[in-house]
Scaffold this motif. Sequence first.
Motif, PDB file in Angstrom:
ATOM      1  N   GLN A  26       1.124   4.066  -2.957  1.00  0.00           N
ATOM      2  CA  GLN A  26       0.895   5.482  -2.665  1.00  0.00           C
ATOM      3  C   GLN A  26       2.065   6.322  -3.158  1.00  0.00           C
ATOM      4  O   GLN A  26       1.870   7.376  -3.765  1.00  0.00           O
ATOM      5  CB  GLN A  26       0.702   5.692  -1.169  1.00  0.00           C
ATOM      6  N   ASP A  74       2.267   9.278  -6.147  1.00  0.00           N
ATOM      7  CA  ASP A  74       2.747  10.640  -5.898  1.00  0.00           C
ATOM      8  C   ASP A  74       3.760  11.111  -6.924  1.00  0.00           C
ATOM      9  O   ASP A  74       4.042  12.289  -7.030  1.00  0.00           O
ATOM     10  CB  ASP A  74       3.383  10.738  -4.503  1.00  0.00           C
ATOM     11  N   ASP A  88       0.820  -1.204   0.000  1.00  0.00           N
ATOM     12  CA  ASP A  88       0.000   0.000   0.000  1.00  0.00           C
ATOM     13  C   ASP A  88       0.858   1.260   0.000  1.00  0.00           C
ATOM     14  O   ASP A  88       0.553   2.231  -0.694  1.00  0.00           O
ATOM     15  CB  ASP A  88      -0.943   0.005   1.210  1.00  0.00           C
ATOM     16  N   GLU A  89       1.958   1.238   0.766  1.00  0.00           N
ATOM     17  CA  GLU A  89       2.845   2.402   0.806  1.00  0.00           C
ATOM     18  C   GLU A  89       3.542   2.619  -0.536  1.00  0.00           C
ATOM     19  O   GLU A  89       3.676   3.747  -0.994  1.00  0.00           O
ATOM     20  CB  GLU A  89       3.874   2.239   1.922  1.00  0.00           C
TER      21      GLU A  89
END
Length: 171
Positions: A35, A39, A31-32
Amino acid sequence: MNEQSLVQRRSDAARQYFTDHVVEPFTRMRDEVEQMMGDIPTRWPSPYPASRLATLAPFPAIEMTETDDTYKVSVEVPGVAPGEIDLSVQQDMLVIKGEKREEHEEKGRDFSRSERVYGSFERRLRLPDDARSEDIEASSRDGVLTIAIPRDSESRNAARHIPIKGHEAAK
């Protein structure tokens, strides 16, 4: 407490431990990473969602082919005018530079959206030894830059045997 419920509780506890200590850290890490990737700005963003995947590459796509007498390089540069591309040879490198400027405006009854995106690119390709850099030609059509690099047939066929000097072993 019967033996079957004890086995079930241990199985449930083992499953929970596996989920909490093995699966969950990787899920959080995935998930990180997703993300972080979200970005990162795209290099050549497009206002059209279907074409966004193609804009993620930091450089324009290149395809290279060769025949007996020519190397052919095709570079995808949609939306870049031929005059905005700098094509040069520096020593043994073919250098392709350019800048994409994209503007999109959309107006509706209750809204107005305007996007302006600018991004530059540079690709360097090492020329093969048999390339005749002084005779390179280029053309552009429909967002594809085509570069023809003639081959030198003499240097391509120039091969010779090199004898190795040494002392004969004593008998």
